[in-house]
Design an enzyme around this catalytic site. Structure first.
Site, PDB file in Angstrom:
ATOM      1  CG  ASP A  89      -4.603   1.391   0.229  1.00 26.27           C
ATOM      2  OD1 ASP A  89      -5.565   0.913  -0.385  1.00 26.27           O
ATOM      3  OD2 ASP A  89      -4.129   0.895   1.261  1.00 26.27           O
TER       4      ASP A  89
ATOM      5  CD1 TRP B  19     -11.021  -1.942   5.371  1.00 24.54           C
ATOM      6  CD2 TRP B  19     -10.871   0.267   5.534  1.00 24.54           C
ATOM      7  NE1 TRP B  19      -9.888  -1.654   6.106  1.00 24.54           N
ATOM      8  CE2 TRP B  19      -9.774  -0.300   6.211  1.00 24.54           C
ATOM      9  CE3 TRP B  19     -10.984   1.655   5.487  1.00 24.54           C
ATOM     10  CZ2 TRP B  19      -8.817   0.468   6.852  1.00 24.54           C
ATOM     11  CZ3 TRP B  19     -10.025   2.421   6.120  1.00 24.54           C
ATOM     12  CH2 TRP B  19      -8.943   1.835   6.793  1.00 24.54           C
TER      13      TRP B  19
ATOM     14  NE  ARG C   2     -11.408  -4.677  -1.491  1.00 19.67           N
ATOM     15  CZ  ARG C   2     -10.430  -5.565  -1.293  1.00 19.67           C
ATOM     16  NH1 ARG C   2     -10.718  -6.850  -1.148  1.00 19.67           N
ATOM     17  NH2 ARG C   2      -9.167  -5.179  -1.245  1.00 19.67           N
TER      18      ARG C   2
ATOM     19  CG  ASP D  62      -9.372  -1.695  -1.626  1.00 19.86           C
ATOM     20  OD1 ASP D  62     -10.340  -2.007  -2.331  1.00 19.86           O
ATOM     21  OD2 ASP D  62      -8.825  -2.492  -0.830  1.00 19.86           O
TER      22      ASP D  62
ATOM     23  CD  GLN E 283      -1.377  -2.342   2.036  1.00 17.96           C
ATOM     24  OE1 GLN E 283      -0.167  -2.588   2.096  1.00 17.96           O
ATOM     25  NE2 GLN E 283      -2.286  -3.106   2.626  1.00 17.96           N
TER      26      GLN E 283
END
Length: 319
Positions: free
Chosen positions: A157, A238, A236, A180, A134
């Site tokens: 991220d 978290w 989605r 994400d 990330q």
């Protein structure tokens, strides 16, 4: 210790020659008052009751920048969006000095904004770390943050909207990433932005708290992808109760028919995943996840900047 630090900052600012409304100029080539953005931020007075502009000339600025929580009412304005670049290359798995532990996601930022009432215009914020973990480009903690015509670049991220109940406004921005790449608990409105996927994965990972009415709202945005990217989820959750709405958006063919992924099956019972009046090859809702839903026209009419950003008080960002 915080009280002492704040007192020192306020005391130091009393005789600060930059305690005025004049614009500060930053230039990497040495033609400005400062060569780094961090140096310019350092001279700004704590808790300003006027707006201070930091104008950043074209250049590549490799620095890890923090806008501290005692700074308010600052505008950071780039000379050219694509050629004024704040960049760094930390990622979550870089070892902390003297330990065997990685720095983790939340230390990997290029830019961390803790202050309130901060505006960014015409500038690029990038994390260009290798894809080894990330790597946050923009980490926000402050409230009433505005990003106009900015590029936010990364992989996994890219943007961490880090504090529940804070409000963020993105207008005419380009945001890219892999997994994400827009995530966190804040309330954020994205207006006329391009959201670009660089890999088959997930666009958003909201963690909106149960007691916050709105999380991420994407309005009049375009979802695009690299060639060969064909299987991307809109989001989605978290955490439980994640809220994400895409309305009036153009969704490319890379968006999966089901649209949404539950992350964990029990989160299907709480996730607030919504769509309204979208278009494009990826906009059909016929195969959407059964636990997501479409807003009615009446419900969509209630989703306005004023309503979304009324949390502790009313804030409507200036365009």
């Amino acid at each position: 210790m915080l009280i002492i630090a704040l007192a020192a900052a306020i005391g130091a600012s009393a005789a600060n020659k930059y305690d005025n409304t004049d614009t500060i100029f930053v230039a990497r080539d040495g033609t400005g008052e400062f060569r780094t953005l961090s140096e310019a931020i350092e001279v700004c007075r704590a808790f300003m009751d006027y707006t201070k502009v930091i104008y950043v000339k074209k250049g590549l600025y490799k620095e890890k920048v923090v806008v501290p929580q005692w700074l308010t009412n600052i505008e950071i304005v780039g000379e050219d969006r694509d050629e004024t670049i704040i960049t760094y290359d930390d990622h979550a798995n870089i070892k902390l000095p003297g330990t065997d532990r990685g720095m983790g996601t939340f230390r990997s930022y290029t830019m961390r904004v803790e202050g309130n009432g901060i505006t960014f215009k015409n500038i690029t914020i990038e994390n260009n770390a290798a894809q080894l973990g990330q790597a946050v480009a923009l980490h926000t903690e402050g409230d009433r943050l505005t990003f106009i015509n900015c590029r936010l670049l990364g992989n996994q991220d890219t943007i961490y909207t880090g504090t529940a109940g804070t409000r963020l406004y993105f207008k005419d921005c380009y945001i890219d990433g892999t997994t994400d790449f827009i995530f966190g608990p804040s309330t954020a409105w994205f207006e006329n932005c391009t959201i670009h996927s660089k890999r088959n994965s997930y666009v958003t990972a909201a963690s909106t708290p149960k007691d916050v009415k709105y999380g991420y709202v994407f309005n009049n945005c375009r979802l695009t992808a690299d060639p060969g990217v064909t299987k991307v989820y809109l989001g989605r959750p978290w955490r439980d109760y994640g809220y994400t709405l895409f309305m009036n958006c153009e969704l490319g063919a890379h968006i999966r028919p089901e649209g949404w992924h539950p992350w964990q099956k029990e989160r299907m019972n709480t996730a607030r995943y919504l769509e309204y009046n979208n278009r494009g090859e990826g906009a059909s809702t016929e195969g959407r996840a059964a636990w997501s839903r479409r807003l009615t026209k009446k419900e969509a009419a209630e989703v306005t900047l004023q309503n979304v950003f009324t949390i502790r008080d009313t804030w409507t960002p200036a365009n």
